[in-house]
Design an enzyme around this catalytic site. Structure first.
Site, short mmCIF file in Angstrom:
data_model
loop_
_atom_site.label_atom_id
_atom_site.label_comp_id
_atom_site.label_asym_id
_atom_site.label_seq_id
_atom_site.Cartn_x
_atom_site.Cartn_y
_atom_site.Cartn_z
CG ASN A 21 -1.71 1.20 1.43
OD1 ASN A 21 -1.79 2.05 0.54
ND2 ASN A 21 -2.35 1.33 2.59
CE LYS A 23 0.06 2.97 4.77
NZ LYS A 23 0.26 2.97 6.20
CG HIS A 110 -5.41 1.50 5.47
ND1 HIS A 110 -4.97 2.44 6.37
CD2 HIS A 110 -4.38 0.64 5.28
CE1 HIS A 110 -3.72 2.16 6.71
NE2 HIS A 110 -3.33 1.07 6.06
CD GLU A 112 -2.57 5.09 7.03
OE1 GLU A 112 -2.59 5.16 5.79
OE2 GLU A 112 -1.65 4.55 7.67
CD GLU A 182 -3.22 -3.04 7.44
OE1 GLU A 182 -2.08 -3.17 6.98
OE2 GLU A 182 -3.94 -2.07 7.19
N GLY A 188 2.79 1.66 10.85
CA GLY A 188 3.71 2.78 10.70
C GLY A 188 4.42 3.17 11.99
CB SER A 228 5.67 -2.33 11.86
OG SER A 228 5.24 -1.00 12.13
P1 PGA Z 1 3.22 -0.17 7.68
O1 PGA Z 1 1.75 0.06 7.10
O2 PGA Z 1 3.76 -1.43 7.04
O3 PGA Z 1 3.99 1.04 7.30
O4 PGA Z 1 3.06 -0.32 9.15
C1 PGA Z 1 0.88 -1.01 6.95
C2 PGA Z 1 -0.43 -0.52 6.37
O5 PGA Z 1 -0.82 0.62 6.61
O6 PGA Z 1 -1.11 -1.28 5.66
#
Ligand code: PGA
Length: 266
Positions: A21, A23, A110, A112, A182, A188, A228
């Protein structure tokens, strides 16, 4: 076609998936370059029973599908879409538009999107319906926030996220759905769920699906872990029996790391 599963005597071989992803990162040139670098790196790689997916930002979907020279194993996904077919929804994109530029998959739910854009389970249920109606494959994300885990409510939260957004579906709909657990506290942050925590939750998710949609669906569905994941921890997480791959943010922005994750799941 993407979700071929193979029934063995006692175990089901689930499709493995490594999805990146991107983003709101990478301009058009960088998006094409990254997709091509990943594609080049996997040419000599055997990736049996593994889907490789990358999700550029919406404005770069068309350039990547049309201008990037890609191995046909590299699939492109959108990061989001609106639930309506069309209309006065400034700034949004529809399922049909996604299909129209040659994209077959959409990420929905997601954290976010849920946190910063107030996406509710109800809106997500509608988005899933619209995506399926338009024959888009869905990577559906969900997961608890830190306080919910700390107060030991993570199983309850995950169960209700699944119930509210996906329980209106029929068994046949699950053929084109992938789940992505997740935990929000791991996205992140550099902090990852331990392999045991991931396995525990993934096994629980399968029991939730089984209760409503039956054992076959529960056993066949691919459940990704996200939060992560990086080359140094991927192998341990991916080797858990109920973890079928990963949804990757940071480590997906670099071809070497992303391909290391693809290798980690073989
Ligand atoms: P990340 O993000 O690997 O940077 O933790 C995962 C995601 O948002 O799907």
């Amino acid at each position: 076609m993407y979700f071929c599963t193979e029934q063995k005597t006692t175990t089901i071989m689930r499709t493995k998936i490594v999805a990146g992803n991107w983003k709101m990162n990478l301009d058009v040139t960088a998006s094409i370059e990254l997709a091509e670098s990943i594609s080049k790196e996997i040419t000599s790689l055997k990736t049996e029973n593994t889907r490789i997916v990358v999700a550029p930002t919406a404005i770069n979907l068309y350039p990547v599908t049309t201008h990037a020279d890609l191995d046909n194993r590299v699939e492109i996904a959108a990061q989001n879409m609106h639930q309506a077919t069309n209309g006065a929804f400034t700034g949004e994109i529809s399922a049909e538009m996604i299909k129209n530029v040659g994209v077959q998959t959409v990420i929905l739910g997601h954290s976010e999107r849920r946190t910063y854009f107030n996406e509710t389970d109800k809106a997500l249920a509608e988005k899933v319906t619209t995506a399926l109606k338009n024959e888009l494959d869905v990577i559906f994300c969900f997961g608890e926030v830190l306080e919910e885990r700390q107060s030991n409510n993570h199983f309850k939260v995950v169960e209700s996220q699944l119930q509210n957004a996906l329980f209106h579906l029929e068994e046949k709909d699950w053929k084109t759905i992938v789940l992505a657990y997740e935990p929000v506290w791991a996205i992140g942050t550099g902090e990852t769920a331990s392999p045991e925590q991931a396995q525990e939750m993934h096994a629980f998710i399968r029991t939730v699906i089984e209760k409503k949609f039956g054992k076959t669906t529960a056993q066949q569905i691919s459940i990704l872990y996200g939060g992560s994941v990086k080359p140094s921890n991927a192998k341990e997480i991916f080797s858990q029996p109920d973890v079928d791959g990963g949804l990757i943010g940071g480590a997906a922005l670099n071809a070497v790391d992303f391909v290391a994750l693809i290798k980690a799941i073989q």
